[in-house]
Design a protein around this motif. Structure first.
Motif, PDB file in Angstrom:
ATOM      1  N   SER A   1       0.839  -1.209   0.000  1.00 14.58           N
ATOM      2  CA  SER A   1       0.000   0.000   0.000  1.00 14.58           C
ATOM      3  C   SER A   1       0.867   1.250   0.000  1.00 14.58           C
ATOM      4  CB  SER A   1      -0.911   0.040   1.227  1.00 14.58           C
ATOM      5  OG  SER A   1      -1.866  -0.961   1.168  1.00 14.58           O
TER       6      SER A   1
ATOM      7  N   LEU B   1       2.507   1.852  -3.496  1.00 18.14           N
ATOM      8  CA  LEU B   1       1.469   2.287  -4.434  1.00 18.14           C
ATOM      9  C   LEU B   1       1.009   3.710  -4.124  1.00 18.14           C
ATOM     10  CD1 LEU B   1      -0.628  -0.977  -4.809  1.00 18.14           C
ATOM     11  CD2 LEU B   1       0.909   0.056  -6.501  1.00 18.14           C
ATOM     12  N   PHE B   2       0.820   4.011  -2.854  1.00 18.81           N
ATOM     13  CA  PHE B   2       0.438   5.364  -2.443  1.00 18.81           C
ATOM     14  C   PHE B   2       1.473   6.379  -2.909  1.00 18.81           C
ATOM     15  CE2 PHE B   2       1.709   8.372   0.986  1.00 18.81           C
ATOM     16  CZ  PHE B   2       0.780   9.371   0.710  1.00 18.81           C
TER      17      PHE B   2
ATOM     18  N   ILE C   1       3.767   6.166  -5.269  1.00 21.55           N
ATOM     19  CA  ILE C   1       3.834   6.280  -6.736  1.00 21.55           C
ATOM     20  C   ILE C   1       2.634   7.069  -7.259  1.00 21.55           C
ATOM     21  CG2 ILE C   1       3.642   4.983  -8.897  1.00 21.55           C
ATOM     22  CD1 ILE C   1       5.322   2.761  -7.488  1.00 21.55           C
ATOM     23  N   LEU C   2       1.438   6.690  -6.821  1.00 19.47           N
ATOM     24  CA  LEU C   2       0.233   7.359  -7.330  1.00 19.47           C
ATOM     25  C   LEU C   2       0.189   8.830  -6.926  1.00 19.47           C
ATOM     26  CD1 LEU C   2      -2.370   4.522  -6.713  1.00 19.47           C
ATOM     27  CD2 LEU C   2      -1.428   5.266  -8.918  1.00 19.47           C
ATOM     28  N   PHE C   3       0.540   9.124  -5.688  1.00 18.01           N
ATOM     29  CA  PHE C   3       0.521  10.519  -5.234  1.00 18.01           C
ATOM     30  C   PHE C   3       1.535  11.355  -6.007  1.00 18.01           C
ATOM     31  CE2 PHE C   3       2.071  13.855  -2.293  1.00 18.01           C
ATOM     32  CZ  PHE C   3       0.907  14.617  -2.238  1.00 18.01           C
TER      33      PHE C   3
ATOM     34  N   THR D   1       2.659  11.013  -9.056  1.00 16.42           N
ATOM     35  CA  THR D   1       2.487  11.159 -10.508  1.00 16.42           C
ATOM     36  C   THR D   1       2.077  12.570 -10.891  1.00 16.42           C
ATOM     37  OG1 THR D   1       0.220  10.325 -10.423  1.00 16.42           O
ATOM     38  CG2 THR D   1       1.968   8.733 -10.961  1.00 16.42           C
TER      39      THR D   1
END
Length: 148
Positions: free
Chosen positions: A6, A9-10, A12-14, A16
């Motif tokens: 988590s 992923l958090f 990386i997504l944040f 972007t």
């Protein structure tokens, strides 16, 4: 899903949005320069420097390294842009926006304003956040196994 997965992923997504916008500031900033307040000196230079701040902060978050620095850097950037660009743009429509497109300008500025408030909230939390195992911080602080 475990915490470490988590976490990566958090991060990386944040990140972007910051890395993507940073690249846009550096390589393709025509619209960004139009949105800058008139008092900004050397808009192209300012845009490139902003892009470097965004890519650096986003990159540190992806790596999971120096999150406090990244959170302060990006948080300060978000506050400055919200106060000088998106806040005033809620009240004023620039000349380059045609009367037929004022509504889309208004929607864009409201969504950017609220998005920036959300980003700022995450930056505030990242200041106190410790990244997990899949981070440079986790790697550097991991203790080697002891041999008895």
């Amino acid at each position: 899903m475990n915490r470490d997965l988590s976490d990566i992923l958090f991060r990386i997504l944040f990140s972007t949005i910051f890395i993507g916008l940073g690249g846009e500031h550096i390589f393709s900033d025509e619209l960004i320069q139009k949105m800058m307040p008139n008092w900004v000196p050397a808009p192209r230079l300012f845009s490139i420097l902003s892009g470097i701040v965004l890519v650096t902060g986003g990159g540190l978050i992806v790596l999971g390294f120096q999150l406090r620095i990244a959170a302060m850097l990006l948080g300060a950037f978000v506050i400055a842009v919200t106060a000088t660009v998106h806040g005033p743009a809620l009240l004023n429509t620039p000349d380059f926006v045609s009367s037929d497109n004022v509504w889309i300008w208004d929607v864009l500025q409201r969504s950017n304003y609220v998005k920036n408030l959300c980003l700022l909230g995450v930056c505030l939390m990242l200041y106190h956040y410790t990244p997990g195992r899949f981070s440079l911080h986790g790697y550097l602080t991991r203790q080697p196994p002891s041999i008895h």
